[in-house]
Scaffold this active site. Structure first.
Site, short mmCIF file in Angstrom:
data_model
loop_
_atom_site.label_atom_id
_atom_site.label_comp_id
_atom_site.label_asym_id
_atom_site.label_seq_id
_atom_site.Cartn_x
_atom_site.Cartn_y
_atom_site.Cartn_z
N ASP A 1 3.43 180.77 68.94
CA ASP A 1 2.52 181.77 69.53
C ASP A 1 1.33 181.07 70.20
O ASP A 1 0.19 181.23 69.78
CB ASP A 1 2.04 182.76 68.45
N ASP A 34 -0.48 175.30 68.60
CA ASP A 34 0.91 175.48 69.05
C ASP A 34 1.18 174.65 70.30
O ASP A 34 2.26 174.08 70.46
CB ASP A 34 1.20 176.93 69.41
N VAL A 76 6.15 178.14 63.79
CA VAL A 76 4.71 177.88 63.65
C VAL A 76 3.89 179.12 64.01
O VAL A 76 2.79 179.00 64.57
CB VAL A 76 4.31 176.64 64.49
N GLN A 136 -13.54 176.40 65.36
CA GLN A 136 -13.33 175.90 63.99
C GLN A 136 -14.67 175.56 63.33
O GLN A 136 -14.87 175.83 62.15
CB GLN A 136 -12.43 174.65 64.01
N HIS A 148 -2.69 172.33 62.79
CA HIS A 148 -1.76 172.93 61.82
C HIS A 148 -0.29 172.77 62.26
O HIS A 148 0.55 172.29 61.50
CB HIS A 148 -2.03 174.43 61.69
N ASP A 149 -0.02 173.24 63.49
CA ASP A 149 1.39 173.46 63.85
C ASP A 149 2.19 172.18 64.06
O ASP A 149 3.40 172.14 63.77
CB ASP A 149 1.47 174.34 65.10
C1 BDR Z 1 -1.81 179.05 61.94
O1 BDR Z 1 -2.39 180.23 62.49
C2 BDR Z 1 -2.50 180.12 63.88
O2 BDR Z 1 -3.73 180.60 64.30
C3 BDR Z 1 -2.27 178.68 64.21
O3 BDR Z 1 -1.65 178.54 65.47
C4 BDR Z 1 -1.38 178.20 63.11
O4 BDR Z 1 -0.02 178.46 63.40
C5 BDR Z 1 -2.83 178.40 61.03
O5 BDR Z 1 -3.19 179.28 59.99
CA CA Z 2 0.71 178.98 65.66
#
Ligand code: BDR
Ligand code: CA
Length: 314
Positions: A10, A15, A122, A225, A237-238
């Site tokens: 997404d 991502d 993801v 952030q 994260h992804d």
């Molecule tokens: C996840 O949430 C989304 O906002 C980010 O892309 C990641 O997949 C982190 O919590």
């Molecule tokens: Ca994501």
């Protein structure tokens, strides 16, 4: 080995990084999109724009625009990723169109055709849950699902729940309960490192067009952030769901039973990771199944993989 991958995403700042890293190192046969960081129209457009800017010939299959539960609210991550889902990026609008085949049908068809298919997921797990529900035979055809989502500890949308699971807990429950081999990397690992302002400066001064465009996006994301979580770095994260295939030694996993809480007033969307050390299936919570759960990561090395990937494209 003919291991091939679908990236279900997404985009979304992290991502975007996952997409570029996956395409750099892996055989990605298609990208599927879903609502999440923004609506599915935006996440699909962002995926197309990224592919075009990076010169990647990968089809983008548009997916679900809302959670599977009829009365569930659509939860957006606009406060982190902005109105477009990828605010701050200076990418030209895509000229390519999404593929005619939607995400769910593409996942089903690929699972039935491919001999070694891994899905890197993801985003909210809606497309996957719909695919499993519509064509249950695919559970025996998918080699593995690598999920960025959940946590063994704290959440981010709520104290207990991480965004991708919270956005569609019923879908996540279908996926986690399925017999598909699964690995999960959650906030307990992904929030321990990230991209800082010096990395963004390196991208900006690289002289490479895509790196400069992505630098703007990451600068925006780092600002959000910092504002939300008082962080001096932006978690990637992804990309952590890509790393087990590109750089397998950088994340350590432990087999745990994982179930998704769909009911709790305070805990809806929590991934309940059973760390009691009991291995008997009959001790597991209803709906739990064995999942390789990320426990530690070599953060600096993963950040260097990300930098290498972003600087790989001209
Ligand atoms: C996840 O949430 C989304 O906002 C980010 O892309 C990641 O997949 C982190 O919590
Ligand atoms: Ca994501």
């Amino acid at each position: 080995m003919n291991r091939r991958f679908i990236l279900d995403c997404d985009p979304g700042h992290d991502d975007a990084v996952a997409l570029l890293t996956a395409a750099r190192f892996l055989d990605v046969i298609g990208i599927t999109t879903v609502f999440g960081n923004s609506n599915v129209t935006n996440t699909t457009r962002n995926a197309l724009a990224l592919c075009e800017a990076a010169g990647l010939d990968i089809a983008v299959h548009p997916g679900s625009d809302r959670p599977i539960a009829v009365d569930a609210a659509v939860h957006s991550a606009q406060s982190i990723h902005g109105q477009s889902g990828l605010d701050g990026a200076a990418l030209p609008p895509p000229t390519r169109k999404p593929h005619d085949q939607d995400a769910v049908n593409f996942i089903i068809e690929s699972a039935l055709q491919e001999t070694d298919l891994t899905i890197i997921a993801v985003a909210p797990l809606t497309n996957l849950a719909r695919a499993i529900t519509r064509a249950p035979q695919i559970v025996n055809r998918i080699s593995e699902i690598s999920i960025m989502g959940g946590s063994t500890t704290f959440g981010n949308v709520t104290a207990a729940a991480e965004f991708n699971i919270f956005a569609d807990p019923e879908a996540a429950a279908v996926v986690f309960a399925s017999k598909i081999p699964k690995r999960m990397v959650g906030l307990n690992v992904t929030t321990t490192f990230g991209i800082a302002s010096e990395h963004i400066a390196r991208l900006r001064t690289s002289g490479q067009l895509l790196a400069q465009e992505i630098a703007g996006a990451l600068d925006y994301y780092l600002g959000r952030q910092s504002a939300h979580y008082q962080r001096q770095f932006a978690p990637m994260h992804d990309v952590c769901a890509v790393i087990p295939y590109s750089h397998p030694s950088l994340i350590e996993y432990q087999d745990l039973h994982v179930a998704v809480e769909c009911q709790g007033t305070l805990t809806r969307g929590q991934t309940v990771c059973d760390q009691r050390g009991m291995r008997r299936d009959d001790s597991a919570a209803p709906g739990a199944s064995s999942t390789a759960v990320a426990m530690t990561a070599q953060g600096d090395a993963i950040v260097e993989v990300v930098m290498d990937s972003l600087l790989y494209y001209p």
